[in-house]
Write an enzyme that holds these catalytic residues in place. Structure first.
Site, PDB file in Angstrom:
ATOM      1  N   ASP A  77       0.844  -1.189   0.000  1.00  0.00           N
ATOM      2  CA  ASP A  77       0.000   0.000   0.000  1.00  0.00           C
ATOM      3  C   ASP A  77       0.884   1.245   0.000  1.00  0.00           C
ATOM      4  OD1 ASP A  77      -2.339   1.793   0.667  1.00  0.00           O
ATOM      5  OD2 ASP A  77      -3.297  -0.153   0.952  1.00  0.00           O
ATOM      6  N   SER A 113     -11.072  -0.872  -1.017  1.00  0.00           N
ATOM      7  CA  SER A 113      -9.799  -0.859  -0.278  1.00  0.00           C
ATOM      8  C   SER A 113     -10.022  -1.054   1.210  1.00  0.00           C
ATOM      9  CB  SER A 113      -9.075   0.476  -0.491  1.00  0.00           C
ATOM     10  OG  SER A 113      -8.478   0.557  -1.755  1.00  0.00           O
ATOM     11  N   HIS A 162      -3.743   6.139   3.237  1.00  0.00           N
ATOM     12  CA  HIS A 162      -4.416   4.925   2.786  1.00  0.00           C
ATOM     13  C   HIS A 162      -3.780   3.665   3.370  1.00  0.00           C
ATOM     14  CE1 HIS A 162      -5.743   1.909  -0.272  1.00  0.00           C
ATOM     15  NE2 HIS A 162      -6.813   2.667  -0.355  1.00  0.00           N
TER      16      HIS A 162
END
Length: 861
Positions: free
Chosen positions: A198, A640, A278
């Site tokens: 990620d 996600s 994220h």
């Protein structure tokens, strides 16, 4: 006496002509040399300008496939088997793996030296564990020539990939279920390693503290794991000690991003540090510490926990804020994760569309690498994509990968605004109420404009305080418009807050001019009283009320603001207990077999998990999401966010069942997933409605896969549909657009002599792109319970299809008698091209119940 000689006019003329010709020749030669040099310079520069990054796969087994055929190099494939790991220590294999990696690297470099001869070249990565290959910069012509070179299997040009909890542990039943069975949250997922590919991680976040969390766990430190072989990078912004046991390893991969010219170390950080948010969000959702307080702007929103709170996190940063990621970096990250010894690989990323460089989606280089990750007993979980609700929008393709759809759970943050005439209008905003039990006046943004407007700003967006008269806004609620500028432009809710604060306002109200704009609003934490009316009809009621009680002069200028209201408390979560719904944005099936979007005999997505408005860790350095700048927590949506829920559950299952294969782990989750709500009605999927509220329709397997994740049922499925690496080889051999030599070259596997069909793969689902006549499909179930059991099979036929099953009842033992082969015979009853769905249910005498979905697209007699 010195004699002088004079040339005759004729001789002098000839000499002058000769000298002129020589001069012209010299000039021409110089021009030719200069042109040649310029051409060479331009060619060199053109080569530099026109070169792109390619991944090249060459002959020779990667580490996870090598069986010891070379003298002096011992087999490395066996190091990844369950049987070997149960009786050996990983330290014994390090030297053997390194020797074979050195051998592969030398072979790769030898091929490159031979191809480029004396020219320089840029090699970005060597791949060893999942692929035998490298990433290199090539022109299109060089790539064409290299692809024809002996020893080269395939070349694929780089492409970009993109990024595709407080309440969910309780919502999913973790607290009284699997956590309790594993000894509570302080032991759930103990010693499992989840690899997160990620945007990196914030090592200072309390979700990743070495103490293991809060609520009595402060002293439960994380001890080293001898089987983990990864490293922890050190940088100025990621200092020594960032890997603290909870974060067990951290690396970054940016070579392709750097060569592309997109990478800026001051913005993206050349280290595992998360500059986006994220990566921290997905990592904490999967394995964040238990009981960490979520506090935003001084407001407490509850305690957060990852699904597997005692699992370790291995960080592989391959995505970067503002640019996304590049597939060579992602493949390198996955390759390293498997080399390091992760148990689960979580990928909240995917391409924009099926990769077009391969004849089959299953042969794209990332999916082939992930196939070998599965051979190394690593379960791979990937986001389905955010292209919903449109069909064939999946960006995760292969049957060896668990593709996760996003669900909407039962938590919401509703709010209301009460008018002085006692009318109550519903709205949304994570914001405090207006102070006291009193009413506040309103002023419309356009009515509060002072002087000439600024062409750079739309007054109704309330983005610039200098546009407004402070005397009119002071201690009133400013009425603004939630326009498309907030969705596609640069307008932000935070700037509305800044405007109201600068003018001394009491808060603000957002109205909408379009239900579509209202449907795009997701609540975010706001520090001042606020509410958004997301429906046009409610907005019109409020504006009509405002007009009724606002007096204006002859020129239309307001002179008395008499409309008064009060805003309720929007910071209180309300949980309705409703079952999950498939989120509108979640990508839908059917799966595609190639870049032409032909249907595949594979079910996608595979399972659904919560992915809407998920609270989890955030990086205060993040700048992509303006609503959470400077914050340590964020509530965001996407597949996600759903993916790490499944990764965390897989870690819990593997901790309890360390010998289960990736396919068995996946089967346990899929076959026990919910397809009905608590009232026995089908789960629903959100579809486009044209308004604020999505249209709800019964969810199909192409919306949610096998159903909504049921963590506690997955813990004890009774039977599973297992598959090994060789089964996936057979699937590839049977897939359209795939040749036997490609399968052998990519995987080292050999296609079976007896031909099979792609749908014969022992998946916990049956999907047929084309049903012509009669098809007989086998499935094998394996008993993973501790006792023999009797099962009865029932089913629902898909429309225009009839099924026969043999046997419909069976007894399955343990030990050597633990498998049962079942055949499913499907026959089309009429010609049709619309998708029809069915379901097969297995009910055991000891209480186990599992199911598999059936999907049939085209039907021919």
């Amino acid at each position: 006496m010195r004699m002088s000689r004079r040339w005759s006019p004729a001789v002098a003329g000839v000499a002058a002509t000769y000298l002129l010709l020589v001069g012209l020749v010299v000039v021409v030669l110089l021009e030719l040399l200069l042109c040649e040099a310029a051409a060479e310079f331009e060619s060199t520069n053109s080569t530099v300008r026109d070169s792109e990054i390619y991944i090249v796969v060459i002959e020779g087994d990667p580490v996870v496939n090598y069986n010891g055929s070379l003298p002096g190099l011992v087999a490395t494939a066996e190091f990844y088997s369950h049987a070997w790991r149960a009786h050996h220590h990983s330290s014994n294999v390090k030297d053997a793996i390194q020797k074979y990696k050195n051998y592969l690297s030398e072979k790769q470099d030898q091929l490159l030296r031979t191809f480029f001869k004396s020219q320089e070249y840029t090699k970005l990565y060597s791949y060893h564990h999942l692929l035998n290959g490298f990433a290199v910069k090539l022109t299109a012509k060089q790539a064409e020539l290299l692809e024809k070179t002996t020893g080269v299997i395939a070349i694929q040009k780089s492409y970009k990939v993109k990024k595709t909890t407080v309440h969910t542990p309780e919502y999913l039943g973790l607290v009284q279920g699997i956590w309790e069975e594993e000894g509570g949250p302080e032991k759930a997922g103990e010693d499992m390693i989840i690899g997160i590919v990620d945007t990196g991680i914030d090592p200072t976040h309390p979700s990743f503290a070495a103490s293991g969390g809060h609520g009595g766990q402060q002293h439960m430190l994380y001890t080293p794991l001898p089987n983990f072989r990864g490293i922890c990078e050190v940088a100025e912004e990621f200092p020594r000690g960032s890997c603290n046991g909870k974060i067990i390893g951290a690396q970054h991969f940016a070579a392709a991003a750097i060569e592309d010219g997109a990478f800026n170390a001051s913005l993206q950080f050349a280290s595992p540090l998360d500059g986006d948010g994220h990566g921290s969000h997905t990592a904490s959702t999967a394995a964040g510490n238990h009981g960490v307080p979520v506090i935003v702007d001084g407001v407490f929103y509850g305690n957060a926990s990852g699904v597997a709170p005692r699992a370790r996190i291995a960080v592989y940063k391959a995505l970067y804020r503002m640019i996304g990621g590049f597939i060579p970096d992602v493949v390198a990250a996955c390759d390293q994760a498997v080399a390091d010894g992760v148990d689960i690989l979580s990928l909240s990323l995917g391409p924009n569309s099926p990769p077009g460089a391969s004849s089959s989606t299953f042969l794209n280089i990332l999916d082939l690498a992930l196939l070998n990750a599965v051979k190394a007993n690593v379960l791979v979980v990937q986001a389905a994509g955010n292209g919903g609700p449109y069909e064939k929008s999946m960006t995760s393709f292969s049957p060896w990968v668990v593709s996760v759809a996003a669900g909407v759970d039962d938590r919401s943050y509703p709010n209301t605004i009460t008018l002085s005439d006692q009318t109550v209008l519903p709205g949304i905003a994570l914001a405090p109420p207006t102070r006291g039990d009193r009413l506040y006046g309103m002023v419309l943004a356009n009515d509060a404009v002072m002087g000439e407007t600024n062409a750079l700003y739309t007054p109704s967006d309330c983005q610039e305080p200098s546009l407004f008269d402070p005397a009119l806004v002071h201690n009133r609620l400013l009425v603004c418009t939630y326009s498309f500028n907030f969705i596609f432009g640069g307008s932000t809710m935070q700037q509305v807050v800044n405007t109201v604060r600068a003018l001394g306002g009491a808060g603000f109200i957002m109205v909408v001019e379009s239900d579509i704009a209202g449907s795009k609003f997701d609540p975010i934490p706001l520090p001042i009283p606020a509410i958004v009316l997301t429906v046009t009809s409610d907005s019109q009621v409020l504006l009509g009320f405002y007009d009724k009680y606002t007096e204006k002069d002859a020129h239309g200028k307001p002179i008395l603001f008499g409309a008064e209201v009060k805003i309720g408390d929007g910071q209180i979560a309300r949980c309705s207990g409703q079952a999950q719904q498939v989120a509108l944005f979640s990508s839908r099936g059917p799966d595609v077999a190639d870049f032409q979007f032909d249907n595949a005999d594979v079910l996608k997505p595979n399972i659904m998990a919560p992915g809407y408005l998920i609270w989890a860790a955030w990086s205060p350095l993040a700048i992509d999401n303006l609503n959470y700048m400077g914050q340590r927590w964020a509530m965001i949506s996407g597949t996600s966010m759903a993916t790490p829920h499944v990764a965390g559950l897989a870690a819990l299952l593997k901790a309890k069942n360390p010998l289960w294969s990736p396919a068995a782990l996946a089967s346990a989750m899929m076959t026990t997933a919910d397809i009905l709500d608590r009232n026995g009605k089908p789960l629903l999927a959100q579809q486009l409605s044209g308004g604020t509220t999505p249209l709800l329709e019964p969810a199909t397997p192409f919306d949610m896969g096998s159903g909504a994740l049921n963590i506690n049922a997955a813990l004890n499925p009774g039977i599973v549909f297992d598959a090994e690496h060789g089964d996936y080889i057979g699937f590839l051999c049977a897939s359209e657009g795939v040749r036997a030599w490609q399968v052998n070259a990519f995987t080292g596997g050999v296609c079976p002599r007896v031909a099979q069909r792609a749908a014969d793969l022992n998946m916990p689902s049956i999907t047929l792109a084309n049903l012509t006549g009669i098809r007989v499909i086998p499935r094998t179930v394996t008993n993973v319970a501790n006792h023999p059991e009797n099962y009865t099979i029932s089913w629902t036929d898909p429309a225009d299809v009839v099924m026969a099953i043999n046997p419909t009842t069976f007894s399955i033992g343990i030990g050597s008698q633990k498998t049962q082969v079942i055949t499913f015979t499907l026959r089309a009853t009429r010609i049709s091209s619309f998708v029809s769905f069915g379901n097969i249910m297995f009910k055991g005498s000891l209480g186990h119940t599992v199911h598999i979905p059936i999907s049939v697209i085209n039907k021919q007699l």
